[in-house]
Design a protein around this motif. Structure first.
Motif, PDB file in Angstrom:
ATOM      1  N   THR A  44       0.835  -1.201   0.000  1.00 57.70           N
ATOM      2  CA  THR A  44       0.000   0.000   0.000  1.00 57.70           C
ATOM      3  C   THR A  44       0.868   1.249   0.000  1.00 57.70           C
ATOM      4  O   THR A  44       1.999   1.244   0.500  1.00 57.70           O
ATOM      5  CB  THR A  44      -0.966   0.035   1.199  1.00 57.70           C
ATOM      6  N   ILE A  45       0.298   2.294  -0.595  1.00 60.76           N
ATOM      7  CA  ILE A  45       0.907   3.612  -0.585  1.00 60.76           C
ATOM      8  C   ILE A  45       0.118   4.387   0.469  1.00 60.76           C
ATOM      9  O   ILE A  45      -1.109   4.429   0.402  1.00 60.76           O
ATOM     10  CB  ILE A  45       0.718   4.327  -1.939  1.00 60.76           C
ATOM     11  N   ILE A  46       0.837   4.969   1.436  1.00 63.25           N
ATOM     12  CA  ILE A  46       0.118   5.743   2.460  1.00 63.25           C
ATOM     13  C   ILE A  46      -0.656   6.876   1.774  1.00 63.25           C
ATOM     14  O   ILE A  46      -0.108   7.586   0.936  1.00 63.25           O
ATOM     15  CB  ILE A  46       1.106   6.362   3.473  1.00 63.25           C
ATOM     16  N   HIS A  59      10.213   3.820  -7.879  1.00 67.69           N
ATOM     17  CA  HIS A  59       9.020   4.449  -8.462  1.00 67.69           C
ATOM     18  C   HIS A  59       9.442   5.143  -9.742  1.00 67.69           C
ATOM     19  O   HIS A  59      10.561   5.641  -9.846  1.00 67.69           O
ATOM     20  CB  HIS A  59       8.449   5.457  -7.453  1.00 67.69           C
ATOM     21  N   ARG A  60       8.542   5.177 -10.730  1.00 67.58           N
ATOM     22  CA  ARG A  60       8.920   5.715 -12.053  1.00 67.58           C
ATOM     23  C   ARG A  60       8.199   7.010 -12.373  1.00 67.58           C
ATOM     24  O   ARG A  60       7.940   7.298 -13.546  1.00 67.58           O
ATOM     25  CB  ARG A  60       8.633   4.662 -13.117  1.00 67.58           C
ATOM     26  N   THR A  61       7.838   7.800 -11.355  1.00 70.41           N
ATOM     27  CA  THR A  61       7.121   9.038 -11.607  1.00 70.41           C
ATOM     28  C   THR A  61       7.816   9.850 -12.719  1.00 70.41           C
ATOM     29  O   THR A  61       9.047   9.895 -12.757  1.00 70.41           O
ATOM     30  CB  THR A  61       6.985   9.862 -10.294  1.00 70.41           C
ATOM     31  N   MET A  62       7.039  10.435 -13.612  1.00 69.54           N
ATOM     32  CA  MET A  62       7.507  11.186 -14.797  1.00 69.54           C
ATOM     33  C   MET A  62       7.680  10.289 -16.029  1.00 69.54           C
ATOM     34  O   MET A  62       7.880  10.798 -17.135  1.00 69.54           O
ATOM     35  CB  MET A  62       8.830  11.939 -14.521  1.00 69.54           C
ATOM     36  N   HIS A  63       7.567   8.963 -15.839  1.00 75.26           N
ATOM     37  CA  HIS A  63       7.837   8.081 -16.986  1.00 75.26           C
ATOM     38  C   HIS A  63       6.906   8.352 -18.153  1.00 75.26           C
ATOM     39  O   HIS A  63       7.297   8.221 -19.315  1.00 75.26           O
ATOM     40  CB  HIS A  63       7.716   6.608 -16.574  1.00 75.26           C
ATOM     41  N   ALA A  64       5.641   8.726 -17.853  1.00 75.26           N
ATOM     42  CA  ALA A  64       4.677   8.826 -18.954  1.00 75.26           C
ATOM     43  C   ALA A  64       5.016   9.958 -19.921  1.00 75.26           C
ATOM     44  O   ALA A  64       4.582   9.937 -21.077  1.00 75.26           O
ATOM     45  CB  ALA A  64       3.254   8.969 -18.410  1.00 75.26           C
ATOM     46  N   THR A 114       5.779  -1.156 -13.087  1.00 74.23           N
ATOM     47  CA  THR A 114       5.730  -1.266 -14.549  1.00 74.23           C
ATOM     48  C   THR A 114       4.317  -1.043 -15.086  1.00 74.23           C
ATOM     49  O   THR A 114       4.136  -0.958 -16.298  1.00 74.23           O
ATOM     50  CB  THR A 114       6.235  -2.642 -15.029  1.00 74.23           C
ATOM     51  N   GLY A 115       3.326  -0.976 -14.202  1.00 75.23           N
ATOM     52  CA  GLY A 115       1.968  -0.684 -14.668  1.00 75.23           C
ATOM     53  C   GLY A 115       0.999  -1.806 -14.342  1.00 75.23           C
ATOM     54  O   GLY A 115       1.362  -2.834 -13.775  1.00 75.23           O
ATOM     55  N   THR A 116      -0.241  -1.560 -14.724  1.00 76.64           N
ATOM     56  CA  THR A 116      -1.336  -2.496 -14.429  1.00 76.64           C
ATOM     57  C   THR A 116      -2.055  -2.834 -15.734  1.00 76.64           C
ATOM     58  O   THR A 116      -1.818  -2.190 -16.748  1.00 76.64           O
ATOM     59  CB  THR A 116      -2.365  -1.832 -13.495  1.00 76.64           C
ATOM     60  N   GLY A 162      -5.808  -0.701 -14.064  1.00 78.58           N
ATOM     61  CA  GLY A 162      -5.784   0.425 -13.122  1.00 78.58           C
ATOM     62  C   GLY A 162      -6.123   1.766 -13.747  1.00 78.58           C
ATOM     63  O   GLY A 162      -6.701   1.841 -14.835  1.00 78.58           O
ATOM     64  N   LYS A 163      -5.692   2.851 -13.051  1.00 81.98           N
ATOM     65  CA  LYS A 163      -6.135   4.192 -13.453  1.00 81.98           C
ATOM     66  C   LYS A 163      -5.239   4.838 -14.507  1.00 81.98           C
ATOM     67  O   LYS A 163      -5.604   5.845 -15.095  1.00 81.98           O
ATOM     68  CB  LYS A 163      -6.218   5.095 -12.220  1.00 81.98           C
ATOM     69  N   MET A 164      -4.051   4.271 -14.730  1.00 83.66           N
ATOM     70  CA  MET A 164      -3.147   4.826 -15.734  1.00 83.66           C
ATOM     71  C   MET A 164      -3.395   4.104 -17.064  1.00 83.66           C
ATOM     72  O   MET A 164      -3.946   3.014 -17.093  1.00 83.66           O
ATOM     73  CB  MET A 164      -1.692   4.608 -15.306  1.00 83.66           C
ATOM     74  N   GLY A 211      -1.608   1.724  -9.114  1.00 79.82           N
ATOM     75  CA  GLY A 211      -2.285   2.866  -9.722  1.00 79.82           C
ATOM     76  C   GLY A 211      -3.745   2.541  -9.992  1.00 79.82           C
ATOM     77  O   GLY A 211      -4.072   1.904 -10.984  1.00 79.82           O
ATOM     78  N   GLY A 212      -4.607   2.930  -9.065  1.00 82.34           N
ATOM     79  CA  GLY A 212      -6.042   2.720  -9.257  1.00 82.34           C
ATOM     80  C   GLY A 212      -6.508   1.299  -8.983  1.00 82.34           C
ATOM     81  O   GLY A 212      -7.616   0.929  -9.384  1.00 82.34           O
ATOM     82  N   LEU A 213      -5.702   0.491  -8.295  1.00 79.73           N
ATOM     83  CA  LEU A 213      -6.142  -0.888  -8.003  1.00 79.73           C
ATOM     84  C   LEU A 213      -7.007  -0.930  -6.747  1.00 79.73           C
ATOM     85  O   LEU A 213      -6.882  -0.093  -5.857  1.00 79.73           O
ATOM     86  CB  LEU A 213      -4.931  -1.813  -7.830  1.00 79.73           C
ATOM     87  N   GLN A 216      -0.185  -3.207  -5.540  1.00 78.10           N
ATOM     88  CA  GLN A 216      -0.269  -2.090  -4.595  1.00 78.10           C
ATOM     89  C   GLN A 216      -1.604  -1.371  -4.746  1.00 78.10           C
ATOM     90  O   GLN A 216      -2.055  -1.119  -5.858  1.00 78.10           O
ATOM     91  CB  GLN A 216       0.828  -1.075  -4.898  1.00 78.10           C
ATOM     92  N   ALA A 217      -2.174  -1.014  -3.622  1.00 77.52           N
ATOM     93  CA  ALA A 217      -3.391  -0.199  -3.638  1.00 77.52           C
ATOM     94  C   ALA A 217      -3.252   0.898  -2.584  1.00 77.52           C
ATOM     95  O   ALA A 217      -2.915   0.623  -1.430  1.00 77.52           O
ATOM     96  CB  ALA A 217      -4.606  -1.067  -3.344  1.00 77.52           C
ATOM     97  N   GLY A 218      -3.481   2.134  -3.007  1.00 75.17           N
ATOM     98  CA  GLY A 218      -3.518   3.259  -2.071  1.00 75.17           C
ATOM     99  C   GLY A 218      -4.971   3.535  -1.732  1.00 75.17           C
ATOM    100  O   GLY A 218      -5.503   3.065  -0.716  1.00 75.17           O
TER     101      GLY A 218
HETATM  102  O1  RUB Z   1       0.329   6.307  -5.627  1.00 72.92           O
HETATM  103  C1  RUB Z   1       0.148   5.604  -6.566  1.00 72.92           C
HETATM  104  C2  RUB Z   1      -1.096   4.839  -6.742  1.00 72.92           C
HETATM  105  O2  RUB Z   1      -2.073   5.197  -5.769  1.00 72.92           O
HETATM  106  P1  RUB Z   1      -3.580   4.629  -5.859  1.00 72.92           P
HETATM  107  O3  RUB Z   1      -3.506   3.151  -5.559  1.00 72.92           O
HETATM  108  O4  RUB Z   1      -4.351   5.384  -4.829  1.00 72.92           O
HETATM  109  O5  RUB Z   1      -4.066   4.888  -7.261  1.00 72.92           O
HETATM  110  C3  RUB Z   1       1.311   5.476  -7.544  1.00 72.92           C
HETATM  111  O6  RUB Z   1       2.078   6.627  -7.542  1.00 72.92           O
HETATM  112  C4  RUB Z   1       0.926   5.032  -8.916  1.00 72.92           C
HETATM  113  O7  RUB Z   1       0.998   3.673  -8.737  1.00 72.92           O
HETATM  114  C5  RUB Z   1       1.881   5.411 -10.039  1.00 72.92           C
HETATM  115  O8  RUB Z   1       1.666   4.616 -11.194  1.00 72.92           O
HETATM  116  P2  RUB Z   1       2.771   3.626 -11.749  1.00 72.92           P
HETATM  117  O9  RUB Z   1       3.089   2.727 -10.616  1.00 72.92           O
HETATM  118  O10 RUB Z   1       2.126   2.888 -12.867  1.00 72.92           O
HETATM  119  O11 RUB Z   1       3.925   4.446 -12.180  1.00 72.92           O
END
Ligand code: RUB
Ligand code: MG
Length: 399
Positions: free
Chosen positions: A135-137, A255-260, A289-291, A294-296, A326-328, A347-349
């Motif tokens: 989980t992501i806090i 984490h790969r933030t900015m990858h998109a 690597t993605g889902t 999910g939401k992305m 991401g959105g799971l 992972q689910a936040g």
């Molecule tokens: O915080 C989250 C997801 O939170 P939530 O579960 O609330 O949507 C991550 O930063 C995303 O996974 C990034 O996407 P990716 O991992 O594909 O780069």
């Protein structure tokens, strides 16, 4: 293979043939410039890039370009990138160009790679043959250290294996890193006394280049058992510095933030595959690597190949644990595991902390959804006698 082979998709502009376009990439990234050099010494020719092939693909073309190994400085990933993913993206004769994959010879792949990888992380947690639930806090920023620790405690009590900071949380004044690590680790000890289960907490140590190792060491002194780094904003060299630091002996979550900005346009930029390979070389133990649901944005076929770049045998590097995030939520667990398999961190936040009965119930619901999949039962069926899963599916559904 002794040289580097880079794979590109491209679309030339209307004045340029596909062969000329591929040649322009090879020249720009090796010994050429925009015009012939009257001053060029003959011995430089051995470093010329070579266009190995050009073939039609969709609206554009695929080309393989061979870059002589000697152009590269072994071990210097930033320099590797300046060649295979450098000026070529701006060439005016190409309307679009995308690095889709890259093959490195053994001589340029002499890195330690992951110190833990999938097996090492599983060993720390004592798990086998099941996906990890992380989980992501949330909220991603704003919580005090004590409240962050409370959310972590609830998630651990509910059964997650892994807890992480979000990518934008580092050492801001509202939640200083050192205080946060101490508070979270203390509450995770409490949860461990109650459940008997070890949980990993990845603290985001992303920072400027000259301070990141020191920051990681501070986190370790305060009991951190995993580190996290935003690899594309900090750089692969930052990840490598952490992975190769002798005093750092915990897994590194990447984490790969900015990858998109690089990966999203299917015709331009850098695909996830080369990023995955570089993270594995540089020493990441887990990588997003993605889902598939999910939401992305997602492309299941590409994702499976990206995950294989993390896990297939490759120069003796340990396999990296792929992370789907991401959105799971529990209703999406079946789709993820059915496609991606069980060697994965789910992972689910929001999908845990947004549970109507709170974080611990949300964590239980995720674990129940995983158990249902492993037992070959649909989530809806399993929910009949698992109330947390029932409540999650009632809120979010199963698609
Ligand atoms: O915080 C989250 C997801 O939170 P939530 O579960 O609330 O949507 C991550 O930063 C995303 O996974 C990034 O996407 P990716 O991992 O594909 O780069
Ligand atoms: Mg996030």
């Amino acid at each position: 293979m002794e040289d580097v082979i880079a794979h590109y998709y491209f679309r030339p502009d209307e004045r340029t043939t596909p062969e000329e376009a591929a040649q322009a990439i090879a020249e720009e990234e090796t010994t050429g410039t925009w015009t012939a050099l009257t001053t060029r010494q003959d011995y430089v020719r051995r470093l010329d890039g070579i266009v190995e092939s050009v073939e039609k693909s969709g609206r554009g073309y695929l080309t393989l370009i061979r870059y002589p190994a000697e152009i590269f400085e072994p071990g210097n990933i930033p320099q590797y990138l300046s060649v295979v993913a450098g000026n070529l993206f701006g060439l005016g004769r190409l309307e679009a160009v995308r690095l889709t994959d890259v093959e490195f010879p053994e001589s340029l792949a002499r890195f330690n790679g992951p110190n833990f990888g999938t097996e090492g992380v599983r060993h720390l947690l004592g798990t086998r043959n099941r996906p990890h639930v992380g989980t992501i806090i949330k909220p991603k920023v704003g919580l005090t250290p004590a409240d962050t620790a409370h959310v972590a405690y609830e998630a651990a009590s509910g059964g997650v294996d892994f807890i992480k900071d979000d990518e934008t949380l580092t050492n801001q004044s509202f939640c200083p890193m050192n205080e946060r690590v101490e508070a979270v680790m203390a509450r995770l000890d409490e949860a461990k006394d109650e459940t008997g289960r070890q949980v990993l907490y990845a603290v985001n140590v992303s920072d400027r280049a000259d301070r990141i190792v020191e920051r990681a060491e501070e986190a370790l002194e305060r009991g951190a058992n995993t580190l996290m780094v935003d690899v594309l904003t900090c750089g692969y060299a930052a990840l490598q510095a952490l992975a190769e630091e002798p005093g750092i002996s915990v897994p590194i979550h990447v984490h790969r933030t900015m990858h998109a900005a690089m990966t999203r346009n299917p015709e331009h930029g850098i695909a996830m595959r080369p990023i995955a390979r570089l993270v594995r070389m540089a020493g990441g133990d887990q990588l997003h690597t993605g889902t598939v649901s999910g939401k992305m944005g997602h492309n299941a076929e590409e994702l499976l190949l990206d995950n294989r770049a993390l896990t297939d045998p490759w120069y003796g590097f340990r396999p990296v644990f792929p992370v789907a995030s991401g959105g799971l939520h529990p209703g999406k667990v079946h789709a993820e595991l059915a496609t991606l398999g069980t060697e994965i961190v789910l992972q689910a936040g929001g999908g845990i902390h947004g549970h109507p009965d709170g974080t611990a119930a949300g964590a239980r619901a995720m674990r129940q959804a995983v158990d249902a999949f492993l037992e070959g039962i649909s989530a809806s069926e399993y929910a009949k006698d698992h109330v947390e899963l029932y409540r999650a599916l009632e809120l979010w559904g199963t698609s």
